[in-house]
Design an enzyme around this catalytic site. Structure first.
Site, mmCIF file in Angstrom:
data_model
loop_
_atom_site.group_PDB
_atom_site.id
_atom_site.type_symbol
_atom_site.label_atom_id
_atom_site.label_comp_id
_atom_site.label_asym_id
_atom_site.label_seq_id
_atom_site.Cartn_x
_atom_site.Cartn_y
_atom_site.Cartn_z
ATOM 1 N N PRO A 57 0.793 -1.221 0.000
ATOM 2 C CA PRO A 57 0.000 0.000 0.000
ATOM 3 C C PRO A 57 0.830 1.278 0.000
ATOM 4 O O PRO A 57 1.865 1.367 0.660
ATOM 5 C CB PRO A 57 -0.819 -0.085 1.286
ATOM 6 C CG PRO A 57 -0.520 -1.374 1.921
ATOM 7 C CD PRO A 57 0.506 -2.081 1.134
ATOM 8 N N ASN A 58 0.320 2.227 -0.762
ATOM 9 C CA ASN A 58 0.832 3.595 -0.866
ATOM 10 C C ASN A 58 2.130 3.722 -1.650
ATOM 11 O O ASN A 58 2.581 4.838 -1.902
ATOM 12 C CB ASN A 58 0.985 4.238 0.520
ATOM 13 C CG ASN A 58 -0.338 4.338 1.235
ATOM 14 O OD1 ASN A 58 -1.305 4.835 0.673
ATOM 15 N ND2 ASN A 58 -0.387 3.838 2.456
ATOM 16 N N ARG A 70 4.689 11.066 -1.920
ATOM 17 C CA ARG A 70 4.308 10.944 -0.513
ATOM 18 C C ARG A 70 5.547 10.946 0.371
ATOM 19 O O ARG A 70 6.437 10.119 0.195
ATOM 20 C CB ARG A 70 3.521 9.643 -0.320
ATOM 21 C CG ARG A 70 3.120 9.356 1.100
ATOM 22 C CD ARG A 70 2.350 8.010 1.161
ATOM 23 N NE ARG A 70 2.307 7.522 2.507
ATOM 24 C CZ ARG A 70 3.050 6.531 2.988
ATOM 25 N NH1 ARG A 70 3.896 5.894 2.210
ATOM 26 N NH2 ARG A 70 2.939 6.164 4.247
ATOM 27 N N TYR A 128 10.933 8.826 1.856
ATOM 28 C CA TYR A 128 10.996 7.850 0.772
ATOM 29 C C TYR A 128 11.720 8.338 -0.481
ATOM 30 O O TYR A 128 11.908 7.566 -1.411
ATOM 31 C CB TYR A 128 9.581 7.401 0.404
ATOM 32 C CG TYR A 128 8.849 6.794 1.575
ATOM 33 C CD1 TYR A 128 9.224 5.555 2.078
ATOM 34 C CD2 TYR A 128 7.800 7.463 2.197
ATOM 35 C CE1 TYR A 128 8.571 4.993 3.163
ATOM 36 C CE2 TYR A 128 7.136 6.907 3.283
ATOM 37 C CZ TYR A 128 7.528 5.681 3.757
ATOM 38 O OH TYR A 128 6.881 5.128 4.833
ATOM 39 N N ASN A 144 8.208 -5.573 -0.885
ATOM 40 C CA ASN A 144 8.082 -4.468 0.057
ATOM 41 C C ASN A 144 6.603 -4.420 0.423
ATOM 42 O O ASN A 144 5.809 -3.791 -0.266
ATOM 43 C CB ASN A 144 8.535 -3.143 -0.555
ATOM 44 C CG ASN A 144 8.439 -1.995 0.436
ATOM 45 O OD1 ASN A 144 7.816 -2.114 1.482
ATOM 46 N ND2 ASN A 144 9.035 -0.871 0.084
ATOM 47 N N ALA A 151 2.974 -1.230 4.836
ATOM 48 C CA ALA A 151 2.309 -1.362 6.139
ATOM 49 C C ALA A 151 1.887 -2.797 6.445
ATOM 50 O O ALA A 151 1.780 -3.171 7.619
ATOM 51 C CB ALA A 151 1.103 -0.434 6.210
ATOM 52 N N GLU A 182 12.955 -9.377 1.610
ATOM 53 C CA GLU A 182 12.097 -8.290 2.095
ATOM 54 C C GLU A 182 12.880 -6.987 1.959
ATOM 55 O O GLU A 182 14.049 -6.918 2.359
ATOM 56 C CB GLU A 182 11.735 -8.548 3.552
ATOM 57 C CG GLU A 182 10.877 -7.495 4.180
ATOM 58 C CD GLU A 182 10.578 -7.789 5.647
ATOM 59 O OE1 GLU A 182 10.042 -6.895 6.302
ATOM 60 O OE2 GLU A 182 10.887 -8.905 6.139
ATOM 61 N N HIS A 222 12.743 -2.626 2.329
ATOM 62 C CA HIS A 222 12.088 -1.398 2.791
ATOM 63 C C HIS A 222 12.953 -0.207 2.418
ATOM 64 O O HIS A 222 14.174 -0.232 2.628
ATOM 65 C CB HIS A 222 11.871 -1.428 4.303
ATOM 66 C CG HIS A 222 10.970 -2.530 4.726
ATOM 67 N ND1 HIS A 222 9.604 -2.455 4.580
ATOM 68 C CD2 HIS A 222 11.237 -3.751 5.247
ATOM 69 C CE1 HIS A 222 9.073 -3.586 5.017
ATOM 70 N NE2 HIS A 222 10.044 -4.390 5.411
ATOM 71 N N ARG A 250 12.139 4.188 13.041
ATOM 72 C CA ARG A 250 10.841 4.850 12.994
ATOM 73 C C ARG A 250 9.977 4.403 14.170
ATOM 74 O O ARG A 250 10.471 3.873 15.154
ATOM 75 C CB ARG A 250 10.203 4.572 11.632
ATOM 76 C CG ARG A 250 11.081 5.153 10.508
ATOM 77 C CD ARG A 250 10.501 4.990 9.152
ATOM 78 N NE ARG A 250 9.244 5.725 9.061
ATOM 79 C CZ ARG A 250 8.361 5.520 8.105
ATOM 80 N NH1 ARG A 250 8.593 4.610 7.174
ATOM 81 N NH2 ARG A 250 7.247 6.214 8.068
#
Length: 147
Positions: free
Chosen positions: A11-12, A19, A24, A75, A78, A99, A101, A108
């Site tokens: 998502p996103n 964003r 990012y 990735n 969320a 994986e 990110h 974070r």
């Protein structure tokens, strides 16, 4: 043996470059795909990049990868921290999984520190920006080639 690597994004990530660029960066998902395709081609592989904001659609792509891909770079965004369903789908995939990110999730919020996907992943990259995808593709190419 197939030489296709699935690059799955949660998502996103369709908003990459727009964003929260302070977290990012300014590059887009199209930039990720181009850079990964170049790295894969150097090694004789191809990539299939997919993004969805919907958990079930990502799971469907993992299921498809069982027949069509030698490895997965994921990735989950969320869904990293919440999706046992994605973890279960990845357990059904027999090839290597990395994986990835963009941000360092460990610097974070505390809820981002746990990853269900890591329980299946053969490796985890975090905090390398979109270069992390390139590193992940290089590693998947090596693993798919028997290295």
């Amino acid at each position: 043996m197939t030489t296709t690597i699935y690059i799955l994004n949660g998502p996103n990530l369709n908003l990459l470059g727009q964003r929260q660029p302070e977290i990012y960066g300014h590059e887009t998902l199209a930039d990720v795909e181009r850079r990964c395709a170049e790295v894969a081609a150097e090694k004789g592989f191809s990539v299939r990049l997919f993004q969805s904001n919907h958990e079930g659609t990502i799971i469907d792509q993992i299921h498809e990868a069982r027949q069509a891909a030698c490895g997965i770079v994921i990735n989950p965004a969320a869904y990293t921290h919440t999706s046992v369903a994605i973890l279960d789908a990845l357990h059904a995939f027999e090839g290597p999984v990395i994986e990835c990110h963009i941000s360092n999730v460990h610097k974070r919020e505390s809820f981002r520190h746990h990853s269900y996907v890591s329980l299946r992943a053969d490796g985890v990259l975090a905090g390398f920006g979109i270069e992390g995808y390139e590193l992940a593709v290089r590693r998947i190419c090596s693993l798919c080639a028997g290295g």
